[in-house]
Design a protein around this motif. Structure first.
Motif, PDB file in Angstrom:
ATOM      1  N   ALA A   1       1.173  -1.263   0.052  1.00  0.00           N
ATOM      2  CA  ALA A   1      -0.046   0.193   0.152  1.00  0.00           C
ATOM      3  C   ALA A   1       1.127   1.191  -0.019  1.00  0.00           C
ATOM      4  O   ALA A   1       2.016   1.359   0.392  1.00  0.00           O
ATOM      5  N   PHE A   2       0.489   2.102  -0.752  1.00  0.00           N
ATOM      6  CA  PHE A   2       1.252   3.436  -0.796  1.00  0.00           C
ATOM      7  C   PHE A   2       1.252   5.076  -0.414  1.00  0.00           C
ATOM      8  O   PHE A   2      -0.639   4.652  -0.677  1.00  0.00           O
ATOM      9  N   PRO A   3       1.479   5.827   0.143  1.00  0.00           N
ATOM     10  CA  PRO A   3       0.115   7.391   0.211  1.00  0.00           C
ATOM     11  C   PRO A   3       0.263   7.589  -1.048  1.00  0.00           C
ATOM     12  O   PRO A   3       1.613   8.084  -2.128  1.00  0.00           O
ATOM     13  N   VAL A   4      -0.955   8.266  -1.498  1.00  0.00           N
ATOM     14  CA  VAL A   4      -1.009   9.089  -2.732  1.00  0.00           C
ATOM     15  C   VAL A   4      -1.682  10.888  -2.624  1.00  0.00           C
ATOM     16  O   VAL A   4      -2.569  10.575  -2.090  1.00  0.00           O
ATOM     17  N   PRO A   5      -1.138  11.262  -3.098  1.00  0.00           N
ATOM     18  CA  PRO A   5      -1.845  12.886  -2.690  1.00  0.00           C
ATOM     19  C   PRO A   5      -2.238  12.883  -4.549  1.00  0.00           C
ATOM     20  O   PRO A   5      -1.558  12.640  -4.764  1.00  0.00           O
ATOM     21  N   TYR A   6      -3.409  13.431  -4.539  1.00  0.00           N
ATOM     22  CA  TYR A   6      -4.093  13.815  -5.150  1.00  0.00           C
ATOM     23  C   TYR A   6      -4.821  15.984  -5.632  1.00  0.00           C
ATOM     24  O   TYR A   6      -4.499  16.496  -4.220  1.00  0.00           O
ATOM     25  N   PRO A   7      -4.390  16.605  -6.527  1.00  0.00           N
ATOM     26  CA  PRO A   7      -5.471  17.135  -6.688  1.00  0.00           C
ATOM     27  C   PRO A   7      -7.184  18.114  -5.990  1.00  0.00           C
ATOM     28  O   PRO A   7      -7.330  16.750  -6.039  1.00  0.00           O
ATOM     29  N   PRO A   8      -7.231  18.523  -5.434  1.00  0.00           N
ATOM     30  CA  PRO A   8      -8.620  18.953  -4.790  1.00  0.00           C
ATOM     31  C   PRO A   8      -9.286  19.301  -6.223  1.00  0.00           C
ATOM     32  O   PRO A   8      -8.890  19.597  -6.985  1.00  0.00           O
ATOM     33  N   ALA A   9     -10.492  19.087  -5.609  1.00  0.00           N
ATOM     34  CA  ALA A   9     -11.796  19.136  -5.966  1.00  0.00           C
ATOM     35  C   ALA A   9     -12.336  19.958  -7.012  1.00  0.00           C
ATOM     36  O   ALA A   9     -11.576  21.300  -5.682  1.00  0.00           O
ATOM     37  N   THR A  10     -12.315  20.886  -7.917  1.00  0.00           N
ATOM     38  CA  THR A  10     -12.619  22.021  -8.270  1.00  0.00           C
ATOM     39  C   THR A  10     -14.301  22.996  -7.708  1.00  0.00           C
ATOM     40  O   THR A  10     -14.890  21.793  -8.714  1.00  0.00           O
ATOM     41  N   VAL A  11     -14.649  24.123  -6.998  1.00  0.00           N
ATOM     42  CA  VAL A  11     -16.588  24.011  -6.184  1.00  0.00           C
ATOM     43  C   VAL A  11     -16.568  25.797  -7.578  1.00  0.00           C
ATOM     44  O   VAL A  11     -15.804  26.370  -6.836  1.00  0.00           O
ATOM     45  N   THR A  12     -17.660  25.570  -7.854  1.00  0.00           N
ATOM     46  CA  THR A  12     -18.568  26.817  -8.656  1.00  0.00           C
ATOM     47  C   THR A  12     -19.778  26.480  -8.381  1.00  0.00           C
ATOM     48  O   THR A  12     -20.600  26.171  -7.497  1.00  0.00           O
ATOM     49  N   GLY A  13     -19.905  28.081  -8.351  1.00  0.00           N
ATOM     50  CA  GLY A  13     -21.921  28.271  -7.566  1.00  0.00           C
ATOM     51  C   GLY A  13     -21.342  28.520  -6.037  1.00  0.00           C
ATOM     52  O   GLY A  13     -20.556  28.811  -4.964  1.00  0.00           O
ATOM     53  N   GLY A  14     -22.852  28.104  -5.680  1.00  0.00           N
ATOM     54  CA  GLY A  14     -23.327  27.757  -3.766  1.00  0.00           C
ATOM     55  C   GLY A  14     -23.244  29.290  -3.331  1.00  0.00           C
ATOM     56  O   GLY A  14     -22.189  30.231  -4.031  1.00  0.00           O
ATOM     57  N   THR A  15     -23.544  29.433  -2.544  1.00  0.00           N
ATOM     58  CA  THR A  15     -23.499  30.920  -1.648  1.00  0.00           C
ATOM     59  C   THR A  15     -22.274  30.375  -0.269  1.00  0.00           C
ATOM     60  O   THR A  15     -22.511  29.261   0.331  1.00  0.00           O
ATOM     61  N   PRO A  16     -21.112  31.559  -0.691  1.00  0.00           N
ATOM     62  CA  PRO A  16     -19.530  31.242   0.136  1.00  0.00           C
ATOM     63  C   PRO A  16     -20.781  31.321   1.875  1.00  0.00           C
ATOM     64  O   PRO A  16     -21.088  31.867   2.503  1.00  0.00           O
TER      65      PRO A  16
END
Length: 353
Positions: free
Chosen positions: A69-84
């Protein structure tokens, strides 16, 4: 009479003025203005805020050098819209330790209004390539041994004045091959035994017994066989091929894999038998086909480049030995590398860092 009228008018004016001044502000202004009152403009309602939308990164694929088993970083998901403010969480999170195989990752965005959006992708961890056999016996003459043709006794008029000199282990073909195998098959420990012997010929009476001393030891799974250069000046092709055939048969009787190689070219300006190398290698190719063993075509890999031979016109340079190693390496990958394991989607059970 006139004075009485004037006084009456003046009195009426004062009364009217008092009456206007006594009115509330808006009515007084309206009474004093010729412009009619304007209606109050309606209050504008802002348009509704769109619900959040979430875009996941593309699926990620990595190789675990150890096969664990191996540690894996991955890019973040991108959010648009919504009430901040909008929060995004992914499970398993980036940097987790993922098992071998493919694991589903689900990301969720939640805005201030409680609205959500989700997306998903996968993280695939593959183990390193593996060999089906890892114990190699490199059997042959001084070319297998790794003789340095620049300062070899072969090139001297009086050979006894200088001993044979071997290249550093990493520049012999077995040594260079070991490095190539170790770099690719990181979860295993491939070993290549250098069993080259200077001056040996296939047809020597001591050659086959020496060969059997290795194959019968049960210490090896694969024979890398390249020999015959020292026979060409004194023996017919049929005799040499008979000796190679006997070696192949012995290994196969012990369930060992044989990789049979052609021999490198020789400089025709220095060696009379150089013209025989090409036709001899044709016989070697035929032998490999008839016995069903993989061919390692070293002669073709040299492609007539005599610059890959040392000053004796017979033994390769360091670059030539590395080329031999690369040619064996390619044959090993093609014939002895295990097919990649195929796995389904793993459940999202991973270790967090």
């Amino acid at each position: 009479m006139v004075d009485a009228r004037v006084k009456s008018i003046r009195g009426f004016g004062r009364a009217a003025l008092f009456a206007v001044l006594s009115l509330p502000g808006p009515l007084m202004l309206a009474a004093c203005s010729d412009t009619p009152a304007q209606p109050t403009p309606p209050v504008e309602t802002p348009p509704p805020v769109a619900a959040p939308a979430l875009t996941c990164p593309v699926s990620v694929s990595v190789t675990s050098p150890s096969g664990d088993a191996f540690p894996v970083p991955y890019p973040p998901a991108t959010v648009t819209g919504g009430t901040p403010p909008t929060t995004v969480t992914c499970a398993p999170p980036s940097g987790s330790t993922f098992p071998i195989g493919a694991t589903a990752v689900t990301c969720t965005a939640t805005d201030q209004a409680g609205r959500t959006a989700t997306c998903g992708f996968s993280v695939a961890v593959t183990g390193p390539p593996r060999l089906t056999r890892t114990r190699f016996l490199a059997f042959g003459d001084s070319i297998t041994w790794g003789e340095d043709g620049r300062i070899s006794s072969t090139a001297l008029v009086v050979p006894v004045l200088r001993p044979r000199v071997q290249f550093p282990i990493v520049d012999t073909y077995p040594g260079a091959l070991t490095a190539l195998l170790s770099a690719r098959y990181t979860a295993q420990s491939p070993q290549v035994r250098n069993a080259g012997l200077t001056g040996e010929a296939v047809t020597d009476p001591t050659t086959f017994p020496r060969y059997v001393s290795y194959t019968s030891s049960r210490a090896y799974d694969v024979v890398l066989l390249m020999e015959g250069a020292n026979d060409l000046a004194r023996h017919a092709f049929s005799e040499i091929i008979a000796g190679l055939t006997q070696m192949i048969g012995d290994a196969q009787s012990r369930q060992m894999q044989v990789l049979l190689a052609t021999i490198p070219p020789e400089n025709p300006a220095q060696w009379s038998q150089a013209a025989s190398v090409g036709p001899f290698n044709d016989r070697v190719r035929d032998l490999a086909a008839s016995k069903g063993v993989p061919l390692v075509d070293v002669y073709q890999a040299f492609n007539g480049q005599l610059s890959l031979l040392g000053s004796d016109g017979l033994h390769p340079t360091a670059a030539g030995y590395h080329l031999i190693a690369e040619t064996f390496f390619a044959a090993i990958r093609q014939n002895l590398e295990a097919a990649p394991a195929t796995t389904g989607l793993n459940p999202a059970r991973v270790k967090r860092r």
